[in-house]
Every structure is written in structure tokens, then in C-alpha cells.
Design an enzyme around this catalytic site. Sequence first.
Site, PDB file in Angstrom:
ATOM      1  N   GLN A 159      26.131  54.632  49.369  1.00 19.19           N
ATOM      2  CA  GLN A 159      25.791  54.602  47.942  1.00 19.19           C
ATOM      3  C   GLN A 159      24.312  54.235  47.877  1.00 19.19           C
ATOM      4  OE1 GLN A 159      26.956  55.425  44.870  1.00 19.19           O
ATOM      5  NE2 GLN A 159      24.968  54.697  44.181  1.00 19.19           N
ATOM      6  N   GLN A 161      21.813  55.051  45.447  1.00 19.19           N
ATOM      7  CA  GLN A 161      21.179  54.647  44.193  1.00 19.19           C
ATOM      8  C   GLN A 161      21.435  53.164  43.938  1.00 19.19           C
ATOM      9  OE1 GLN A 161      22.554  56.605  40.603  1.00 19.19           O
ATOM     10  NE2 GLN A 161      20.586  56.438  39.606  1.00 19.19           N
ATOM     11  N   GLY A 288      32.240  54.549  39.113  1.00 18.95           N
ATOM     12  CA  GLY A 288      33.196  55.567  38.702  1.00 18.95           C
ATOM     13  C   GLY A 288      32.874  56.848  39.439  1.00 18.95           C
ATOM     14  N   GLY A 289      31.616  57.222  39.358  1.00 22.00           N
ATOM     15  CA  GLY A 289      31.172  58.432  40.037  1.00 22.00           C
ATOM     16  C   GLY A 289      29.714  58.331  40.402  1.00 22.00           C
ATOM     17  N   MET A 290      29.312  59.144  41.360  1.00 19.46           N
ATOM     18  CA  MET A 290      27.910  59.217  41.759  1.00 19.46           C
ATOM     19  C   MET A 290      27.576  60.687  41.975  1.00 19.46           C
ATOM     20  SD  MET A 290      25.057  57.720  42.428  1.00 19.46           S
ATOM     21  CE  MET A 290      23.615  58.725  42.773  1.00 19.46           C
ATOM     22  N   GLU A 291      26.470  61.091  41.330  1.00 17.41           N
ATOM     23  CA  GLU A 291      26.131  62.518  41.227  1.00 17.41           C
ATOM     24  C   GLU A 291      25.471  63.086  42.480  1.00 17.41           C
ATOM     25  OE1 GLU A 291      24.759  59.912  39.669  1.00 17.41           O
ATOM     26  OE2 GLU A 291      22.643  60.194  39.210  1.00 17.41           O
ATOM     27  N   ASN A 292      25.946  62.734  43.665  1.00 15.36           N
ATOM     28  CA  ASN A 292      25.316  63.269  44.870  1.00 15.36           C
ATOM     29  C   ASN A 292      25.368  64.801  44.823  1.00 15.36           C
ATOM     30  OD1 ASN A 292      24.733  60.672  45.936  1.00 15.36           O
ATOM     31  ND2 ASN A 292      26.900  60.465  46.452  1.00 15.36           N
ATOM     32  N   HIS A 315      30.234  64.208  33.366  1.00 14.04           N
ATOM     33  CA  HIS A 315      29.051  63.366  33.511  1.00 14.04           C
ATOM     34  C   HIS A 315      28.306  63.654  34.823  1.00 14.04           C
ATOM     35  CE1 HIS A 315      26.666  59.644  32.890  1.00 14.04           C
ATOM     36  NE2 HIS A 315      26.660  59.631  34.214  1.00 14.04           N
ATOM     37  N   GLU A 316      29.024  63.564  35.926  1.00 10.98           N
ATOM     38  CA  GLU A 316      28.355  63.756  37.224  1.00 10.98           C
ATOM     39  C   GLU A 316      27.842  65.191  37.361  1.00 10.98           C
ATOM     40  OE1 GLU A 316      27.711  60.997  38.207  1.00 10.98           O
ATOM     41  OE2 GLU A 316      29.393  59.798  37.498  1.00 10.98           O
ATOM     42  N   HIS A 319      24.554  65.669  35.576  1.00  3.33           N
ATOM     43  CA  HIS A 319      23.423  65.163  36.360  1.00  3.33           C
ATOM     44  C   HIS A 319      22.779  66.259  37.220  1.00  3.33           C
ATOM     45  CE1 HIS A 319      22.919  60.901  35.678  1.00  3.33           C
ATOM     46  NE2 HIS A 319      24.175  60.592  35.968  1.00  3.33           N
ATOM     47  N   GLU A 338      20.252  58.853  32.708  1.00  2.97           N
ATOM     48  CA  GLU A 338      21.587  58.550  32.199  1.00  2.97           C
ATOM     49  C   GLU A 338      21.793  58.888  30.720  1.00  2.97           C
ATOM     50  OE1 GLU A 338      23.954  58.117  34.158  1.00  2.97           O
ATOM     51  OE2 GLU A 338      22.894  57.590  36.019  1.00  2.97           O
ATOM     52  N   ASP A 393      19.200  47.459  40.038  1.00  9.59           N
ATOM     53  CA  ASP A 393      20.638  47.272  39.899  1.00  9.59           C
ATOM     54  C   ASP A 393      20.992  46.031  39.089  1.00  9.59           C
ATOM     55  OD1 ASP A 393      22.481  49.089  40.858  1.00  9.59           O
ATOM     56  OD2 ASP A 393      23.431  47.534  42.083  1.00  9.59           O
ATOM     57  N   TYR A 401      22.392  54.388  29.070  1.00 11.92           N
ATOM     58  CA  TYR A 401      23.434  55.388  28.852  1.00 11.92           C
ATOM     59  C   TYR A 401      23.633  55.664  27.355  1.00 11.92           C
ATOM     60  CZ  TYR A 401      25.051  54.828  33.706  1.00 11.92           C
ATOM     61  OH  TYR A 401      25.140  54.807  35.068  1.00 11.92           O
ATOM     62  N   ARG A 572      35.790  48.821  41.630  1.00 14.18           N
ATOM     63  CA  ARG A 572      34.841  49.463  40.713  1.00 14.18           C
ATOM     64  C   ARG A 572      34.218  48.385  39.831  1.00 14.18           C
ATOM     65  NH1 ARG A 572      36.708  54.242  36.586  1.00 14.18           N
ATOM     66  NH2 ARG A 572      34.682  54.551  35.560  1.00 14.18           N
ATOM     67  N   LYS A 574      32.613  48.282  37.134  1.00 16.26           N
ATOM     68  CA  LYS A 574      32.864  48.350  35.698  1.00 16.26           C
ATOM     69  C   LYS A 574      34.158  47.630  35.293  1.00 16.26           C
ATOM     70  CE  LYS A 574      34.355  51.752  32.364  1.00 16.26           C
ATOM     71  NZ  LYS A 574      34.764  53.130  32.153  1.00 16.26           N
TER      72      LYS A 574
HETATM   73  N1  BES Z   1      24.336  57.510  38.685  1.00 13.74           N
HETATM   74  C1  BES Z   1      25.389  56.781  38.106  1.00 13.74           C
HETATM   75  C2  BES Z   1      25.887  55.660  38.982  1.00 13.74           C
HETATM   76  C3  BES Z   1      24.836  54.651  39.376  1.00 13.74           C
HETATM   77  C4  BES Z   1      23.874  54.219  38.479  1.00 13.74           C
HETATM   78  C5  BES Z   1      24.824  54.135  40.637  1.00 13.74           C
HETATM   79  C6  BES Z   1      22.908  53.293  38.866  1.00 13.74           C
HETATM   80  C7  BES Z   1      23.875  53.210  41.032  1.00 13.74           C
HETATM   81  C8  BES Z   1      22.914  52.786  40.136  1.00 13.74           C
HETATM   82  C9  BES Z   1      26.579  57.681  37.729  1.00 13.74           C
HETATM   83  O1  BES Z   1      26.182  58.930  37.268  1.00 13.74           O
HETATM   84  C10 BES Z   1      27.311  57.023  36.592  1.00 13.74           C
HETATM   85  O2  BES Z   1      26.720  56.826  35.575  1.00 13.74           O
HETATM   86  N2  BES Z   1      28.593  56.711  36.772  1.00 13.74           N
HETATM   87  C11 BES Z   1      29.420  56.092  35.767  1.00 13.74           C
HETATM   88  C12 BES Z   1      30.437  57.050  35.231  1.00 13.74           C
HETATM   89  C13 BES Z   1      30.080  57.777  33.997  1.00 13.74           C
HETATM   90  C14 BES Z   1      31.280  58.550  33.457  1.00 13.74           C
HETATM   91  C15 BES Z   1      29.404  57.016  32.913  1.00 13.74           C
HETATM   92  C16 BES Z   1      30.187  54.966  36.408  1.00 13.74           C
HETATM   93  O3  BES Z   1      30.176  54.853  37.625  1.00 13.74           O
HETATM   94  O4  BES Z   1      30.837  54.209  35.707  1.00 13.74           O
HETATM   95 ZN    ZN Z   2      25.248  58.851  35.420  1.00 17.25          ZN
END
Ligand code: BES
Ligand code: ZN
Length: 620
Positions: A159, A161, A288-292, A315-316, A319, A338, A393, A401, A572, A574
Site C-alpha cells: 500500500q 499511497q 476500502g479500495g486503492m486505485e492501483n 470510485h477506484e 481514479h 479525491e 496520512d 473527498y 479497514r 474506516k
Molecule cells: N486513494 C484512496 C485510498 C487512500 C487515500 C490510500 C490516501 C492512502 C492514502 C482510495 O481511492 C479511496 O479513497 N478509498 C476509499 C473508498 C472510496 C469508496 C471512498 C476507502 O478506502 O475508504
Molecule cells: Zn479515492
Amino acid sequence: MITLHFPRGGILATIVLLSSCTHGDGPVTDIHSFSDPTSARTTHADIRWDLDFKEQMLRGSVTWTVARDDNTAARSNLVLDTKSLVIEGVRVGNADGMRTATYTHAGGSQVFGIPLTVSLEPGDDRVEIHYHTGDGGACVQWLNAGQTADNTHPFMFSQAQSINARAMIPCQDSPGVRFTFDAEVTAPDGIRPVMAAENLEERGANGAWRFRMPQPIPSYLLAIAAGAIEFKSMGPRTGVWAEPSVVSKAAWEFADSERMIEAAEKLYGPYQWGRYDIIILPPSFPFGGMENPRLTFATPTVLAGDRSLTALVAHELAHSWSGNLVTNATWSDFWLNEGFTVYFERRIMEAVYGPARAEMEAVLGRHDLMTEMAELPEGDTILHVDLEGRDPDDAFSNVPYEKGYLFLRLLDETYGRERFDPFLKAWFDGNAFQSRTTADFVAHLKQHLLDDDGTAIRLEEWLYGPGLPENSPEAESDAFDRCETLAKQVLSGKIPASGIPGKEWITHEWLHFLRAFPDDVPVARLTELDRAWNLTNTGNSEILMQWGLAAIRSGYQAGMPAVETLLLNQGRRKFLKPLYQELVKTGAGKARAVEIYRKARDAYHQIAVNTIDEILGWKQ
Ligand code: BES
Ligand code: ZN
């Protein structure tokens, strides 16, 4: 050059961080990287990695191709970021030959790592570094078999980012620097490595898996995962990777992915990355997700079984334009990634599932924003956020967002989609494969959309001011209004808990219903709801978190297993963060949190650990 002063363990450390990338009106400085891309810039990486699951380390080499202002005449330095990396040797040279390099690997700080400075002679355009990863980096997580879905093989994933790529590879770890790469990866039998790149059919020496990324990417999008995973195709360009017991479920859940790509392309132009695949990681994945690129990394907690959490894919995928194609030049411009992506995500959701669903998501998003902003220091409620001396971070919040989303929605509503859509498409087209600042976007706005200098829409206030400006748009949902009314009726005893149409509700309606609860719902009411709807045992992680919060707030003991389950079985951030934050508000809750965390901490990813350590004041 910027000097940062910040305390670490009581000692005042002084470090010098500088990274500039030239574009537009001149160099942009990235305060989160030691590199100086104006003098020497990495453009391509040749990566060799061996995945050592026994030692839980990644070992190998990277050979960087370096572009220099004056390739022949000057003598200069290539400065790379590293963190928790053990450097075994460095060579330097060009196509005619390589020699042992002169370099230093010292200084830096705990947060930003250690700069690796390699001396370049005239004519050098190649630097080869042999290294392995050490303990303590927040990039790669190694899991034993017991931490995976099928319990048969170990797993690993990265990971990068925001500033963790440097704990995987020595690099110019700044979103303003882009590079292409080729990679060869060896792994034990039964373990399949995948990268966010093109998978090449032919295997290399020692059976190495080969990957190629022909489009230039910033370091935070470099990604690898490996485990006992299988692939299942979903459509012409889409498929899922997951452990055998998960792969079919995932393919069903995300079956709309191809339609999402089509909707996205219709809005803002062709998808530029070839394939779009998704890998379902083990539950410790901290996001939740990462836009690799080409390969979204996703948490298994979105597999709700009813496709209700597919906004994550929208979302991803979004990106792939906002972020991967046009990238924030520095982490202060993170809202360009974002905020744009949330706006684009909701346009995709609207196109695929209809406006009512997209509006529900906007209402939930605004609710998250308002609750969080009430607690944040004022500076962190600004879109163009000041990150001086901080790990990006640590400043992570819903502001980039959802406030970012509301700003773009304001533009959409003010100027109309007939004007706004071509405007946004032109932004993506004109800046593709580039990194851009907030100021760049302001210039584009003033030139192509606004009728004045920005006064009418309160531009300055939106980008550089705290809180939510008065002209913020507001989303509305009739279905949600009904949920709110029902919540009031259930709580006042007017209707029984069994009297709500919960069977017909999607996740969103449950969330809005539960969020309408005050902090002190009588335990008897929660008991009644639980009896009617078995919420403590729901398999839906989003609902489980909201229910867990209600249980903690009301002191509903029978709901505590819901909290424990969520905290022990997935990582996770969140979900972890709000629950731990709620628990520590009382003495008994804090004791419970500590007890749970003691059991769970080892299984969490370092990114989540950093956050929760702080909430609990954890000392090892
Ligand atoms: N790029 C982000 C995840 C991220 C942000 C990782 C900053 C490290 C540092 C990814 O696109 C994201 O926003 N994921 C969200 C899900 C989305 C549906 C809002 C998440 O992980 O909750
Ligand atoms: Zn994002």
C-alpha cells in the site's frame, strides 16, 4: 528548499526535504520527498524482486533510468527516498558499463525515511540498487495463512499511497515524478504474484512472473500483491483476482464493472489503461479500495452479497482519470484526486443505477463530512491543506473527498452539465499523464468556465478557507426522508421495530436510519430492534459499524459482540477508527478497547496501527 522542525520522541529533529518538479510556471516543491527531480529525474525502473515469505521480506534490485538536465557536462546527485530499507550495494553508469557508485545513505527522519544520495558523473544515466526491505515500513504487509480467507497459503500486499512506496523501493517518492517500469518477480510454488501492470504471458529466468507498465505512473501507484489467488473474468476488459473461496462471490458482486467503464468513458473519454481488474485482499487491507492502475486493490468487506457497496468500484475506476491520469502534484493538492473522483464516482453511479442511488450516497457523504468537520482542527477543513511537517496520512479525512465533491457539484449546478462536462473532459485530456496543482486548476477554471474572477461562486473561500461555504449544494433523498421518519417513530414507540420495511432496504437506507439515532437510545429499543432484525449478526460491515456505534453509545451490552467481531476480523481503518474513538470515551469502554486491541494489533496493517496507537495512547 524547506526546513522542517518537528519533535520526535522529545528530540527536535531538523531535516531538509525538497522535491521539485517543473511544470506550468516553474518548479513545484514537494515537502514530503528528499528528491530533487529538477537536477536528475527517474523515468523508468527495471525491478527484480524475490518474495521471501519465510523472512517476510522483499529482496532484489531496481535499476533506474535517469534523465538529467545536462546529461554530458554536469556532475550531480540523484537523491532517492528510502524507508526501512537495507541497501546492499549501488552501481552507476550507462549502457556502456556500470561501476560501483559513491553514495550516502544517512540522515532523514522517522516519518520521511532516509535519503539515498548517489553521485552521478557526466554521462551517467543509470543507477542500480540492490536492497531488501526491513522491519517497520508501512508499505508491505506479510500475512500468515491463518490471516487469509482460505487459510492455506501466506499472502502479501503493498500500500504505497501516500508516502510508503519508499518502504518498498528506493525512489523519488513524489506524485510529481512519473516513470514506466518492467518487473520480474519470483515467488514460492503455489503463490501467484500480481502487479498493478500488464501481466506478461511468458515467464522469465527462474520462473519469474513478468510485468510491464508502459504508461508513466507516480510512485504511490506502484503495487504488488501475492497469494494463493485465482482469476475469474467478468467482461471483455474486467475480471477479479481472489482466493478460491472468494473469487465467484466477488465476480458476482462486481458484475457491473464493465458497464461502469462504459458509463465513465461516455462522460470523460476513453479508459487509457487497457484492462481493469480487481483483487480482493485479505481483511487486514487498511482501506476500502486503492486505485492501483489496471488492478484495483479492494477489501473483502465490500462483498455485501447484494451489490449495494459497488460505489467503491465506481470510485477506484474513476481514479483512472482523476488521479492516475491527472495526478495531484503534491499531497496538499490531494483534493484534486479525491474530490474529483467522488464527483466522477457519483456520475457513474447515477448513469448505472439511477439518480436516487447517487443522491443517497451524496447525503451519506455529506453527513460524514459534517460530523467529522465538527471535530477537526480548522486548518484540516481547508481543501488546499497545509501539511508542513506532517505525514499526509495523519491529515487524512473526508474533507478532500466530500468538500471537494460539493465544490465540483456547485460548478456543475452553477454552469450546467452542457458546459461543465466538456470543461472537465478538457482538464483530463489536456493534462493526461501529468501532475497538477490546485493553482493549475484555478487557472483552467478561470480560463474555461468562470464568467468572473471567481467571486460569484466564492472560489477563494472554497479552496483556501475553512469549513463549508454558504453556497454549498445540498443533496436530497425522498427514501432517506422516509427512513428518518421511521427512525423517529420506532424510537418513540409509535411503531414496533418489526414495523419498518427493512427487508426492502438497501444498505444505504439502513445506514441513514441508524444514523438518525441520538446518543442515548434506551437499551430496550435496541434490544427490540436486534430481536426483529438480528443486527448484531449482520454480515454487512457498514451496517455492523453503525450498529456497533449505537450499541457503544447506549451501553447496549448484547450488541458488543458486533463491535468485537468487526474489530477482530478486519482491519479497514474506516471501521476501526470510529469504533475505537467511541469506545475510549468511557473508562469501561477504554478498558474493553485495550483488551480487544491487544489481540487484534498484530493482524492490522501498519497504517491502521499508526492511527489506532494514537487513539489509545498505545505504548509497546
Ligand atoms: N486513494 C484512496 C485510498 C487512500 C487515500 C490510500 C490516501 C492512502 C492514502 C482510495 O481511492 C479511496 O479513497 N478509498 C476509499 C473508498 C472510496 C469508496 C471512498 C476507502 O478506502 O475508504
Ligand atoms: Zn479515492
